[in-house]
Scaffold this active site. Structure first.
Site, PDB file in Angstrom:
ATOM      1  CD  GLU B 279      -3.185   0.483   2.195  1.00  0.00           C
ATOM      2  OE1 GLU B 279      -4.187  -0.175   1.881  1.00  0.00           O
ATOM      3  OE2 GLU B 279      -2.955   0.839   3.371  1.00  0.00           O
ATOM      4  CD  GLU B 282      -2.882   1.070  -4.348  1.00  0.00           C
ATOM      5  OE1 GLU B 282      -2.864   0.242  -3.409  1.00  0.00           O
ATOM      6  OE2 GLU B 282      -3.918   1.376  -4.964  1.00  0.00           O
ATOM      7  CE  LYS B 364     -10.880  -8.253   8.317  1.00  0.00           C
ATOM      8  NZ  LYS B 364      -9.986  -7.683   7.308  1.00  0.00           N
ATOM      9  CD  GLU B 367     -11.882  -9.096   3.155  1.00  0.00           C
ATOM     10  OE1 GLU B 367     -11.668  -9.490   4.315  1.00  0.00           O
ATOM     11  OE2 GLU B 367     -11.229  -8.197   2.613  1.00  0.00           O
ATOM     12  CB  CYS B 521      -9.818  -4.389  14.077  1.00  0.00           C
ATOM     13  SG  CYS B 521      -9.506  -3.913  12.382  1.00  0.00           S
TER      14      CYS B 521
END
Ligand SMILES: Cc1cc2nc3c(=O)[nH]c(=O)nc-3n(C[C@H](O)[C@H](O)[C@H](O)COP(=O)(O)O)c2cc1C
Ligand code: SF4
Ligand code: SF4
Ligand code: SF4
Lengths: 545, 591
Positions: B279, B282, B364, B367, B521
């Site tokens: 990331e 990116e 999740k 996902e 989280c």
């Protein structure tokens, strides 16, 4: 034009309009004109002046007679007999006294009728004519207040009158006004509560239909007293004619400079708009009403803050019942002292009721607060239609049940409170011996269960339990102890429910047990055993089936 | 202004605006509550926290009644006790009586209430109709037969998450919590975050349970079952065994997983470190495109490790999807690598590998079931357990958690740094990214005390910080003097604010971290109940302590990460990375 010799007042209200009241009126005018009597006899549309369940009704003044169940087909005969030949048609006359203006008075629109405060104009003037309202001292009180009184003095005057709210709780109106008056805010609101959801009660509707300007004037006076600039009439959606007449009255008042900016050159700005109600009973509760006005689901709010501090759009707001506001012009016009002399000193003035049930004359009455239940039954309702008096429910479904031992208690807050009862909002239902108490209670509980908004636990689950408990009693299948359980439950709900709706079943249930315990005990099956815990069984049975 | 009042004959002085409930707590009196959740909702509608206030006709709900000067409150007078009992008895009357077979048995707030209030009989009838259980989503199960209509779930979904899938339908006794326009959650836009399940006081909303699937895999001798645990599990799992919130139990957790029979105990932290590398690159690439190539590129870049947040974007802000980092979440990176890199390295047929993850989150589960998440050629992650489910498995297996030794994760996919730990809480992904990006660009360590970016820590909903790059490395000289502005949001109502700003071209951010759940989280929908702000703080503290105690605290220092690039991936954003570690998003219908 020559002065008319007689008036025919056709009651065009929401009940009669659907069964052809307007057609009757048109036909009357045509027939009377056809006989060449158009100049002598005038046909007018008015609000209700009392009778209900009597079809299309018309009163002839000054003769003082009332015809019922009129149809267009009956009109030619009626005109021929009554107006041409001068002989009333006995078969179509409604029996009894109908609170019509004094027959001696040749012009019904000239005279103050002192027996009535709220309904004085109902059935006498054309509700759609502001001129007729003004001709009967209308807007005099507003003019007087704006010219001569400070807002503070106005609040004091209402306080001194002893007027108590007619919406059910009987809260002193002047005191309520003083809360809102003392708040500082850029805008304050006055709301007229015309939601009237109590079954069997339609007094507010008839007031609005019969004399809408009185309500408008009361609101304007309230606005001036509180420093409010905007008023709303919250009318339930079914009340189409009330909505129409109130809107019409607002328009007319505006055109005459009695609403809007700088009323009568006093610098006081006040305007009124109509809001259409959402329909649920609980929307009549003032905070739910405000929520509904704000476009939300009509659920009661947490109090405090009270509306006087933070109401509509968070601004100071005063909510009063239609009838409460309709008393204000009289008080200001004639002074608090004169108002205070009428009726019972603890609840001065009059009270408007719709009377229903097994009686001879159902309808709308206005009586001083000193009359008893017996007076209402015998003098106003014409006695029982069939059977003998067993009980009456006072104030709608949320009201107390009274038996014959209470017939001589005056109908006002204090006298009733002394006997452990309250007055409620404005319906009296008379019942004879054919009505079984458990059946009646079950019907009341059905209404409550249907109207519970479901927001708070005690009302949501409590109403359902009451429904089941009364159903059991009705079927003679109650468990021993059910009556005590019901009492415990309604008393519990009275102190724990979120809003007064959840507190309401206490009144009918506790009074029923008080007067009719023995009858209710016949609903108990002495051998029945409540499974412990009961719902385990039910639940398992449900799952098994 | 201080208000003086009497509570149970004690004098109490509290600031104006305090509720009777909080004032009583000051006086050491605990008033039971049910529909009230601090900072989330206080509808005053369950009528459990009732107290007697002198002069009041009815009992008053302590949670919404403000204190008033001279008020005299009795919290356990006969009337108050009876009122409360009546409320709870009425709730119990229409609540199924199958506690013994309920997921919440022993951890149910209604049970606790009934017990503390001394209720021994329910005399009112049960009148409800059976409602089919809603199992329509992979995340949560809704059994509205058990619902007591406290509306906590409605408040959390509407106000905290600003999703609004849940709303009461019908009126009176027929009221039920409906989903969108229908009865089942699949009829509504639900981001699967599970906050509703985490806040429900009874067994009416709970996670879709994967325990049986996991046992089946563990029981199957043909299968090689590996497990990964998300960074947030270690700071919360202990609560399932009665430990104080904020107790780190990493070592015991690893030991327990081994005893349950997992072949390898790995760590999602490993792929959290990997996420930072991918990331981070990116982000730098996007900045380069914008600043040097003057090309079309979407900025700010949003983090993508929170699947509830991804769902939210796909439904509500499809126009901003190009701003999302294409990185998969660490859970899915792990799955894809376990069935490729790890399989190759160990010589195991990937079809025999079962990847189980333990996550703080119900999204999740959703996902892992997405069609795109099969880049290994198999379902990358087979089963997802929440923290609560893992707790139950350990209990079921009879493992005495407190007696377990501390053990360490297996290598290679168990090795990680402190930067990965802090993925667990709001601000952590951003801090981890800044630790690496700053050092990559300037060659120097992030110049902050203990490497902490304090302005983006803590529980305020929307946080931001600016960082200027100076004396850059030659490769990154285009960033010389550039001030990067970053923002951090948690809880979707805050995410919505950032999205609106970005959509309106405001904020001037380059990089934005979003976590779906309040607190990140550690406050996920699958965590032990109840997650209050105090609990969030405690868990976050435990996570930072874990981070500070590590020998390595920057993702790029993780030798296992070096190793995987050397042995398998090649380079960040390389061909293999794209194939296995990155994904794409799809706009979805808003309703
Ligand atoms: C369930 C419920 C329904 C009510 N409905 C009405 C109504 O239809 N009209 C009304 O004037 N007041 C109604 N009230 C009373 C109002 O809350 C409020 O007390 C009243 O409008 C105040 O007016 P007053 O002071 O003039 O009586 C209702 C109260 C409750 C609890
Ligand atoms: S008592 Fe409760 S459920 Fe009943 S109407 Fe009032 S708020 Fe709604
Ligand atoms: S999972 Fe999240 S989005 Fe879905 S209903 Fe629950 S709180 Fe709302
Ligand atoms: S599902 Fe749970 S949180 Fe939602 S209203 Fe029902 S009991 Fe409350």
């Amino acid at each position: 034009m020559a002065k008319p010799r007689a008036y025919v007042m056709v009651s065009v209200d929401a009940d009669t309009v659907v069964i052809g009241a307007r057609e009757v009126k048109t036909r009357l005018a045509a027939e009377i004109g056809g006989c060449g009597l158009g100049g002598e006899v005038r046909v007018l549309e008015t609000g209700s002046f009392g009778p209900s369940d009597a079809g299309v009704v018309a009163a002839v003044l000054p003769d003082g007679v009332v015809y019922g169940n009129l149809t267009p087909e009956r009109i030619p005969q009626l005109v021929e007999e009554h107006f041409v030949k001068g002989r009333p048609v006995k078969d179509w006359l409604l029996p009894g006294e109908h609170f019509l203006p004094d027959p001696e008075n040749s012009d019904p629109r000239g005279q103050q009728y002192f027996g009535r405060i709220v309904l004085d104009n109902c059935g006498r003037i054309d509700p759609e004519s502001i001129e007729e309202y003004i001709a009967n001292d209308g807007y005099f009180a507003l003019g007087k207040a704006l010219a001569e009184m400070t807002p503070e003095a106005l609040v004091e005057e209402v306080k001194a009158s002893g007027l108590r709210g007619r919406g059910g709780a009987g809260f002193p109106t002047g005191l309520k006004w003083s809360f809102c008056a003392s708040e500082q805010a850029d805008i304050k609101y006055v709301i007229c509560n015309a939601d009237e959801g109590e079954p069997g009660t339609f007094k507010d509707r008839l007031i609005m239909e019969g004399d809408p300007h009185k309500v408008i004037e009361g609101m304007a006076l309230c606005g001036y007293a509180l420093g409010a600039s905007q008023g709303y009439v919250y009318i339930r959606g079914e009340y189409k004619l009330s909505i129409e007449r109130i809107r019409h009255a607002i328009e007319a008042a505006r055109e005459n400079g009695l609403l809007g900016k700088d009323i009568m050159g006093s610098g006081f700005d006040f305007d009124i708009a109509v809001k259409i109600g959402a329909g649920a009973y609980v929307c009549g509760e003032e905070t739910a009403l405000i929520e509904s006005m704000e476009g939300k689901r009509g659920l009661p709010r947490v109090k405090p803050p009270f509306p006087a501090k933070a109401g509509f759009r968070g601004k100071p707001t005063n909510v009063n019942n239609v009838e409460t506001l309709a008393n204000i012009p009289f008080i200001i016009r004639n002074g608090a002292a004169q108002f205070h002399r009428i009726g019972d000193p603890g609840t001065p003035g009059t009270k408007v009721y719709t009377v229903l049930g097994h009686i001879n004359r159902a309808g709308l009455i206005e009586v001083p607060t000193s009359v008893t239940l017996r007076d209402v039954l015998e003098d106003y309702a014409g006695g029982m239609r069939a059977g003998t008096f067993k009980m009456a429910q006072l104030g709608g479904t949320a009201g107390d049940l009274l038996d014959a031992s209470m017939l001589d208690v005056p109908l006002n807050y204090d006298s009733l409170a002394k006997n452990g009862h309250s007055l409620g909002s404005g319906a009296i239902l008379f019942m004879n011996e054919t009505v079984k108490v458990c059946d009646f209670l079950h019907a009341c509980m059905k209404f409550f269960a249907h109207e519970s908004c479901g927001n708070c636990n005690p009302c949501r689950n409590g109403m359902e339990a009451l429904l089941e408990l009364t159903e059991r009693l009705k079927q003679g299948a109650g468990y021993p102890g059910d009556i005590a359980l019901m009492e415990e439950l309604v008393m519990g709900m009275q102190s724990i429910a979120f809003c007064p709706l959840g507190q309401s079943p206490a009144a009918p249930v506790l009074s029923a047990v008080r007067y009719f315990r023995d009858e209710m005990l016949t609903g108990i099956d002495a051998d029945a055993v409540r499974p412990r815990p009961e719902h385990t069984m039910r639940h398992l049975m449900k799952l098994a089936s | 202004m201080a208000i003086k009042l009497k509570i149970d004959r004690q004098d109490v002085s509290v600031p104006e605006g305090t509720t009777v409930l909080d004032a009583a707590a000051e006086a050491g009196v605990h008033i039971p509550t049910l529909c009230h959740v601090p900072k989330v909702t206080s509808p005053g509608s369950c009528r459990v926290c009732l107290v007697e206030v002198e002069g009041a006709r009815t009992l008053q709900p302590a949670c919404v009644t403000p204190v008033m000067e001279g008020m005299v409150v009795r919290t356990h007078s006969k009337r108050a006790r009876q009122g409360r009992q009546m409320s709870v008895e009425l709730l119990l009357a229409n609540h199924p009586w199958d506690c013994n077979a309920c997921v919440r048995n022993g951890q149910c707030e209604l049970q606790t209430l009934a017990q503390t209030l001394g209720i021994t009989d329910v005399r009112f009838p049960y009148s409800r109709e059976e409602i089919p259980v809603d199992t329509s989503t992979p995340a949560v199960v809704r059994d509205m037969n058990k619902c007591i209509l406290c509306r906590r779930c409605v408040a959390v979904c509407q106000d905290v998450q600003d999703v609004g899938s849940l709303a009461p339908r019908a009126r009176g006794f027929d009221t039920v919590i409906g989903a969108g326009a229908g009865e089942n959650l699949c009829d509504a836009v639900c981001v699967q975050c599970g906050q509703c399940a985490a806040i429900c006081p009874v067994g009416a909303i709970y996670e879709q349970d994967a325990i049986e699937d996991v046992w089946r895999a563990l029981d199957d001798p043909e299968k090689h079952v590996v497990v990964q645990t998300a960074p947030a599990i270690r700071a919360a799992l202990g609560e399932c065994f009665g430990l104080e919130p904020g107790t780190s139990v990493t070592g015991k957790m690893v030991a327990a997983l081994r005893r349950l029979g997992f072949a390898k105990v790995f760590d999602t932290n490993f792929t959290a470190d990997l996420t930072i590398i991918e990331e981070g690159h990116e982000l730098l690439t996007r900045l380069k495109t914008a600043l040097v190539d003057k090309g079309e590129v979407s900025l700010p870049m949003f983090t993508s490790c929170s699947p509830g947040w991804i769902n939210f974007m796909e439904h509500f802000y499809p126009g901003l999807l190009p701003n999302l980092s294409s990185c998969k979440s660490p859970q899915q990176m792990f799955g894809a690598l376990a069935k490729t890199y790890y399989a190759e390295k160990e010589g195991i047929d990937p079809k025999d590998i079962v990847v189980v993850s333990v996550m703080p989150c119900t999204a999740k589960k959703f996902e892992a079931d997405r069609d795109e998440m099969m880049d290994s050629g198999f379902k990358d992650v087979d089963y997802v357990l929440t923290t609560r489910e893992l707790g139950r498995m350990i209990q079921e297996a009879g493992i005495d958690f407190m007696k377990l030794p501390d053990e360490e994760q297996d290598s290679p996919m168990g090795m990680s740094t402190g930067a990965a730990d802090i993925f667990a809480n709001t601000g952590g992904v951003m801090e981890a990214a800044l630790r690496t990006v700053y050092e990559v660009v300037t060659g120097r360590e992030l110049p902050m005390e203990k490497l902490h970016v304090t302005p983006i820590q803590g529980l305020s909903g929307l946080k931001e910080v600016a960082l200027t790059f100076e004396k850059c490395q030659p490769d990154w000289s285009f960033l010389e003097g550039v001030t990067a502005k970053v923002a951090v949001a948690h809880g979707l109502s805050n995410a919505r604010k950032v999205c609106d700003m970005v959509a309106d071209g405001e904020g001037g951010y380059h990089f934005v971290e979003v976590m779906c759940c309040p607190g990140g989280c550690i406050g996920g929908g699958g965590q032990p109940r109840m997650t209050t702000d105090e609990v969030r703080q405690a868990r976050i503290k435990a996570i930072y302590t874990e981070d500070e105690g590590r020998p390595m605290r920057k993702s790029h220092d993780n030798p296992a990460i070096d190793q995987i690039y050397k042995e398998f991936l090649g380079e960040p954003l390389g061909h293999k990375s794209h194939e296995l570690l990155h994904t794409h998003y799809q706009a979805k219908a808003p309703a």
